[in-house]
Design a protein around this motif. Structure first.
Motif, PDB file in Angstrom:
ATOM      1  N   ARG A 181      45.086  32.915  52.932  1.00  0.00           N
ATOM      2  CA  ARG A 181      43.673  32.980  52.521  1.00  0.00           C
ATOM      3  C   ARG A 181      43.370  34.108  51.555  1.00  0.00           C
ATOM      4  NH1 ARG A 181      42.180  32.375  58.000  1.00  0.00           N
ATOM      5  NH2 ARG A 181      42.009  34.631  58.138  1.00  0.00           N
ATOM      6  N   ILE A 182      44.190  35.148  51.558  1.00  0.00           N
ATOM      7  CA  ILE A 182      43.820  36.363  50.816  1.00  0.00           C
ATOM      8  C   ILE A 182      43.934  36.148  49.308  1.00  0.00           C
ATOM      9  CG2 ILE A 182      44.376  38.792  50.415  1.00  0.00           C
ATOM     10  CD1 ILE A 182      45.395  38.966  53.278  1.00  0.00           C
ATOM     11  N   GLY A 183      42.864  36.508  48.611  1.00  0.00           N
ATOM     12  CA  GLY A 183      42.864  36.367  47.157  1.00  0.00           C
ATOM     13  C   GLY A 183      41.473  36.006  46.682  1.00  0.00           C
ATOM     14  N   ALA A 184      41.247  36.172  45.392  1.00  0.00           N
ATOM     15  CA  ALA A 184      39.945  35.837  44.818  1.00  0.00           C
ATOM     16  C   ALA A 184      40.172  35.118  43.496  1.00  0.00           C
ATOM     17  CB  ALA A 184      39.136  37.108  44.585  1.00  0.00           C
ATOM     18  N   PRO A 207      37.546  40.672  41.447  1.00  0.00           N
ATOM     19  CA  PRO A 207      37.083  41.108  42.769  1.00  0.00           C
ATOM     20  C   PRO A 207      36.803  42.604  42.869  1.00  0.00           C
ATOM     21  CG  PRO A 207      39.424  40.586  42.823  1.00  0.00           C
ATOM     22  CD  PRO A 207      38.908  40.107  41.503  1.00  0.00           C
ATOM     23  N   LEU A 208      37.494  43.412  42.077  1.00  0.00           N
ATOM     24  CA  LEU A 208      37.282  44.864  42.173  1.00  0.00           C
ATOM     25  C   LEU A 208      36.293  45.364  41.117  1.00  0.00           C
ATOM     26  CD1 LEU A 208      40.910  46.279  42.698  1.00  0.00           C
ATOM     27  CD2 LEU A 208      39.420  45.110  44.322  1.00  0.00           C
ATOM     28  N   ARG A 209      35.832  44.450  40.261  1.00  0.00           N
ATOM     29  CA  ARG A 209      35.042  44.852  39.084  1.00  0.00           C
ATOM     30  C   ARG A 209      35.791  45.968  38.358  1.00  0.00           C
ATOM     31  NH1 ARG A 209      30.596  43.426  38.036  1.00  0.00           N
ATOM     32  NH2 ARG A 209      29.637  41.669  39.094  1.00  0.00           N
ATOM     33  N   PHE A 210      37.020  45.656  38.017  1.00  0.00           N
ATOM     34  CA  PHE A 210      37.955  46.659  37.512  1.00  0.00           C
ATOM     35  C   PHE A 210      37.706  46.926  36.045  1.00  0.00           C
ATOM     36  CE2 PHE A 210      41.936  48.620  36.392  1.00  0.00           C
ATOM     37  CZ  PHE A 210      42.359  49.239  37.559  1.00  0.00           C
ATOM     38  N   GLU A 218      39.116  55.596  43.269  1.00  0.00           N
ATOM     39  CA  GLU A 218      37.835  54.878  43.384  1.00  0.00           C
ATOM     40  C   GLU A 218      37.962  53.460  42.835  1.00  0.00           C
ATOM     41  OE1 GLU A 218      35.111  55.793  44.917  1.00  0.00           O
ATOM     42  OE2 GLU A 218      35.836  57.836  45.316  1.00  0.00           O
ATOM     43  N   LEU A 219      38.582  53.380  41.658  1.00  0.00           N
ATOM     44  CA  LEU A 219      38.672  52.113  40.931  1.00  0.00           C
ATOM     45  C   LEU A 219      39.413  51.047  41.729  1.00  0.00           C
ATOM     46  CD1 LEU A 219      37.898  51.181  38.072  1.00  0.00           C
ATOM     47  CD2 LEU A 219      40.134  51.963  37.282  1.00  0.00           C
ATOM     48  N   MET A 220      40.473  51.448  42.421  1.00  0.00           N
ATOM     49  CA  MET A 220      41.352  50.469  43.053  1.00  0.00           C
ATOM     50  C   MET A 220      40.863  49.967  44.397  1.00  0.00           C
ATOM     51  SD  MET A 220      45.279  51.265  42.213  1.00  0.00           S
ATOM     52  CE  MET A 220      45.357  52.854  43.005  1.00  0.00           C
ATOM     53  N   ARG A 221      39.893  50.640  44.978  1.00  0.00           N
ATOM     54  CA  ARG A 221      39.361  50.245  46.296  1.00  0.00           C
ATOM     55  C   ARG A 221      40.453  50.237  47.355  1.00  0.00           C
ATOM     56  NH1 ARG A 221      35.216  45.486  45.543  1.00  0.00           N
ATOM     57  NH2 ARG A 221      34.988  45.963  47.743  1.00  0.00           N
ATOM     58  N   ILE A 222      40.740  51.396  47.841  1.00  0.00           N
ATOM     59  CA  ILE A 222      41.916  51.585  48.700  1.00  0.00           C
ATOM     60  C   ILE A 222      41.579  52.035  50.112  1.00  0.00           C
ATOM     61  CG2 ILE A 222      43.340  52.141  46.688  1.00  0.00           C
ATOM     62  CD1 ILE A 222      43.158  55.066  47.401  1.00  0.00           C
ATOM     63  N   THR A 223      40.296  52.241  50.414  1.00  0.00           N
ATOM     64  CA  THR A 223      39.970  52.750  51.749  1.00  0.00           C
ATOM     65  C   THR A 223      39.913  51.611  52.763  1.00  0.00           C
ATOM     66  OG1 THR A 223      37.578  52.492  51.547  1.00  0.00           O
ATOM     67  CG2 THR A 223      38.522  54.517  50.650  1.00  0.00           C
ATOM     68  N   LEU A 251      37.442  43.249  51.584  1.00  0.00           N
ATOM     69  CA  LEU A 251      38.233  42.312  50.779  1.00  0.00           C
ATOM     70  C   LEU A 251      38.977  41.292  51.642  1.00  0.00           C
ATOM     71  CD1 LEU A 251      39.707  44.871  48.202  1.00  0.00           C
ATOM     72  CD2 LEU A 251      38.151  42.995  47.642  1.00  0.00           C
ATOM     73  N   GLY A 252      38.830  41.418  52.946  1.00  0.00           N
ATOM     74  CA  GLY A 252      39.471  40.455  53.854  1.00  0.00           C
ATOM     75  C   GLY A 252      40.955  40.684  54.041  1.00  0.00           C
ATOM     76  N   VAL A 253      41.432  41.885  53.721  1.00  0.00           N
ATOM     77  CA  VAL A 253      42.866  42.162  53.821  1.00  0.00           C
ATOM     78  C   VAL A 253      43.239  42.680  55.210  1.00  0.00           C
ATOM     79  CG1 VAL A 253      44.730  43.627  52.905  1.00  0.00           C
ATOM     80  CG2 VAL A 253      43.118  42.532  51.343  1.00  0.00           C
TER      81      VAL A 253
END
Lengths: 280, 322
Positions: B309-312, A77-80, B243-248, B255-257
């Motif tokens: 629901r959360i997850g991919a 999901p993050l294209r990590f 940037e990598l972790m997507r934290i904003t 991400l539906g969180v």
């Protein structure tokens, strides 16, 4: 939080050679003897890390296990991507373990008692919990509610899987919520902690057992010892975060040797079932 | 402003200049210069804050002058009575909580608490709770349920404290128990990430029916520094990890969180506490109103579904077991 710094450290080199060296007592021991003892050092009784398949074979009645949701696999999901892409790490872990993910879940019998069983594979990305692990556990717990059977989870995990970021963190909420429902249904949950159980796994389902068991000398904690040592800049006390330390501090119920684990689980399941005629 | 961040230097210079101008004698010329500078400042704020990187947002989220939980309690609530202690071991200053009145109704409040000056930072352990803090939160959740009051939580921590005492007293258990308790709570929970959402230590008071984030807050499974240390053996690469972790907030909404982003005034919450509070009041009012009409069973079911629901992942269809 699970991560791998370099090549995996093996507790014992069981795969090759007739002789192995125990990581704990440093004795040179005969490989067949170790295997016969359930991957436990015959000299000092140190339990080596074992695969999820071996663990299942030790705990679940022969022929009784039906795996569920084996077809769930991780997305990216993050294209990590750090030094490697996450999908490449997953692929390597699959090849290494011959499993699709870090937990095996299903229905089985332990000493005749039916239960939803989940067993972690530490060799799969450190048993880390991402979306698939969280989903498989939640489904196993929901299945237990549906079938009205107890849940047994054998943990071996470094915690949340960094490569799925915040989604991994949220699996702590998901699994804990599912266990809350299980409890409301009056069904027991037996949590077995094995070496190592740390991070977001400990801080969610692993510490929520109605009964919490641990193998001897397993590393169990929230933060890893390295992080703690760096934070407080002091040496850590002897035996810190080992099973015996947790027992002493009132954090777990029982320490059980591997050879007694199935019997202990059976006795606990019998207690909760409380139906004498169903005891094998 | 002594605490300007690197990327804000030009902003801070303009702000200082403006303050000097305002301090000077009043004249038509001075007023005109002030107006020009104000315009310039607004433009500059828009320019800087429109394009914040994840790492810059992390710095804003950690800004020493950002409003913390006790500031927010003062700004948002008509009354707030802080309650202390977990009734088991101690009172953890890194988590505060108590009884508040919000626009005429009672709410129970729990939040992480960072310090502002060095002394207070140390006293509050930089907002990193021990198990006592989580157990104090748990006690307050129980109290809210007993009296049918909604719970509002403010999430702002680098993480649960990694220390010897914390482990001895069951840090993991304290967090886990709160997760289960929040899954079971029969009154509404509204969680707002106001600064730093640091891993399990944040989630431990963050399982709301609604989860909101202030625009410049961040929320992650591990700190950018921790992530960078693990991936590259170098905490200085935290900007890349961020940037990598997507934290904003935008990432997490995608991400539906989280459910919603609460806007901050231009230039960040640290520049305008009252403006921040205004946006938060609006969000609190709207969500508490919406949740108030729901039965306990509905609240429980919705909260369960939300996190369920959360997850991919991908699901292959397998042949039935033999």
């Amino acid at each position: 939080m699970w991560f791998r710094r370099e090549a995996p450290r093996r507790k014992v080199q069981i795969a090759e050679g007739l002789w192995v060296k125990c990581d704990s007592c440093k004795e040179i021991i005969y490989r067949v003897e170790v295997e016969r003892a359930g991957h436990v050092c015959p000299k000092c009784r140190y339990p080596f890390r074992i695969t999820a398949r071996d663990r299942l074979a030790q705990l679940v009645d022969p022929g009784s296990f039906e795996e569920r949701n084996a077809g769930l696999t991780s997305a990216d999901p993050l294209r990590f991507r750090d030094t490697k892409k996450y999908p490449d790490r997953l692929k390597a872990a699959r090849e290494k373990t011959n499993l699709d993910e870090a937990v095996i879940t299903g229905l089985g019998r332990i000493g005749g008692f039916p239960a939803a069983v989940a067993v972690f594979e530490f060799a799969f990305l450190g048993g880390s919990m991402g979306s698939v692990v969280g989903e498989k556990l939640a489904r196993a717990i929901e299945l237990a509610i549906d079938k009205h059977v107890p849940v047994v989870i054998v943990s071996a995990s470094g915690g949340a899987r960094m490569q799925e970021g915040i989604l991994s963190l949220m699996q702590m909420a998901k699994t804990s919520a599912a266990l809350e429902r299980l409890g409301r249904s009056g069904l027991p949950y037996l949590s077995v902690l094995t070496d190592p159980t740390t991070g977001g796994v400990t801080a969610s389902f692993a510490m929520l057992g109605d009964v919490i068991l641990a193998e001897p000398r397993a590393l169990i904690g929230f933060a890893g010892p390295r992080v703690i040592a760096e934070t407080i800049r002091q040496p850590l006390p002897d035996g810190f975060q080992r099973s015996e330390f947790l027992l002493e501090h009132g954090q777990i119920d029982l320490i059980v040797e591997r050879r007694d684990l199935k019997d202990t689980l059976t006795r606990l399941l019998a207690f909760f079932a409380d139906q004498p005629d169903s005891v094998v | 402003m002594p605490d300007g961040l690197d990327f804000e230097q030009r902003l801070v210079a303009l702000e200082n200049e403006l303050a000097d101008l305002r301090a000077q004698e009043d004249s038509p010329q001075a007023r005109e210069r002030i107006a020009r500078r104000e315009e310039q400042l607004a433009r500059e704020r828009r320019r800087v804050y429109a394009g914040l990187t994840a790492w810059q947002r992390t710095q804003v989220a950690r800004h020493p002058r950002r409003p913390h939980t006790r500031d927010l309690c003062r700004l948002l609530f008509d009354d707030f009575i802080e309650l202390h202690g977990d009734r088991l071991y101690g009172d953890d200053p890194a988590i505060v909580g108590g009884l508040a009145r919000f626009e005429g109704r009672s709410v129970v409040v729990v939040g992480h608490q960072k310090g502002r000056d060095t002394r207070e930072k140390l006293a509050r352990n930089f907002g990193m709770p021990h198990p006592e803090g989580y157990r104090k939160a748990l006690r307050l959740l129980d109290l809210a349920e007993k009296f049918g009051k909604p719970v509002v939580t403010f999430v702002d921590t680098p993480g649960a404290y990694p220390g010897i005492g914390a482990e001895e007293r069951g840090q993991a258990e304290a967090i886990a128990r709160n997760l289960r308790a929040m899954a079971a709570l029969r009154t509404p929970i509204l969680a707002i990430v106001t600064g730093e959402g640091g891993s399990g230590g944040a989630l431990a008071i963050g399982m709301g029916n609604r989860v909101l984030m202030l625009e410049n807050s961040v929320y992650s499974v591990i700190s950018p520094e921790g992530c960078a240390a693990i991936l590259w053996g170098d905490a200085a690469k935290a900007p890349d990890a961020a940037e990598l972790m997507r934290i904003t907030a935008t990432d997490l909404l995608g991400l539906g969180v989280i459910d919603e982003i609460v806007p901050e005034p231009l230039g960040g919450a640290h520049r305008d506490w009252e403006g921040t509070a205004e946006h938060m009041r609006e969000a609190l009012r709207r969500h508490l109103d919406a949740l108030r009409g729901k039965s306990p069973d509905e609240l429980l079911a919705e909260r369960y579904e939300k996190f369920r629901r959360i997850g991919a992942f991908e699901e292959a269809s397998l042949p039935p077991p033999r």
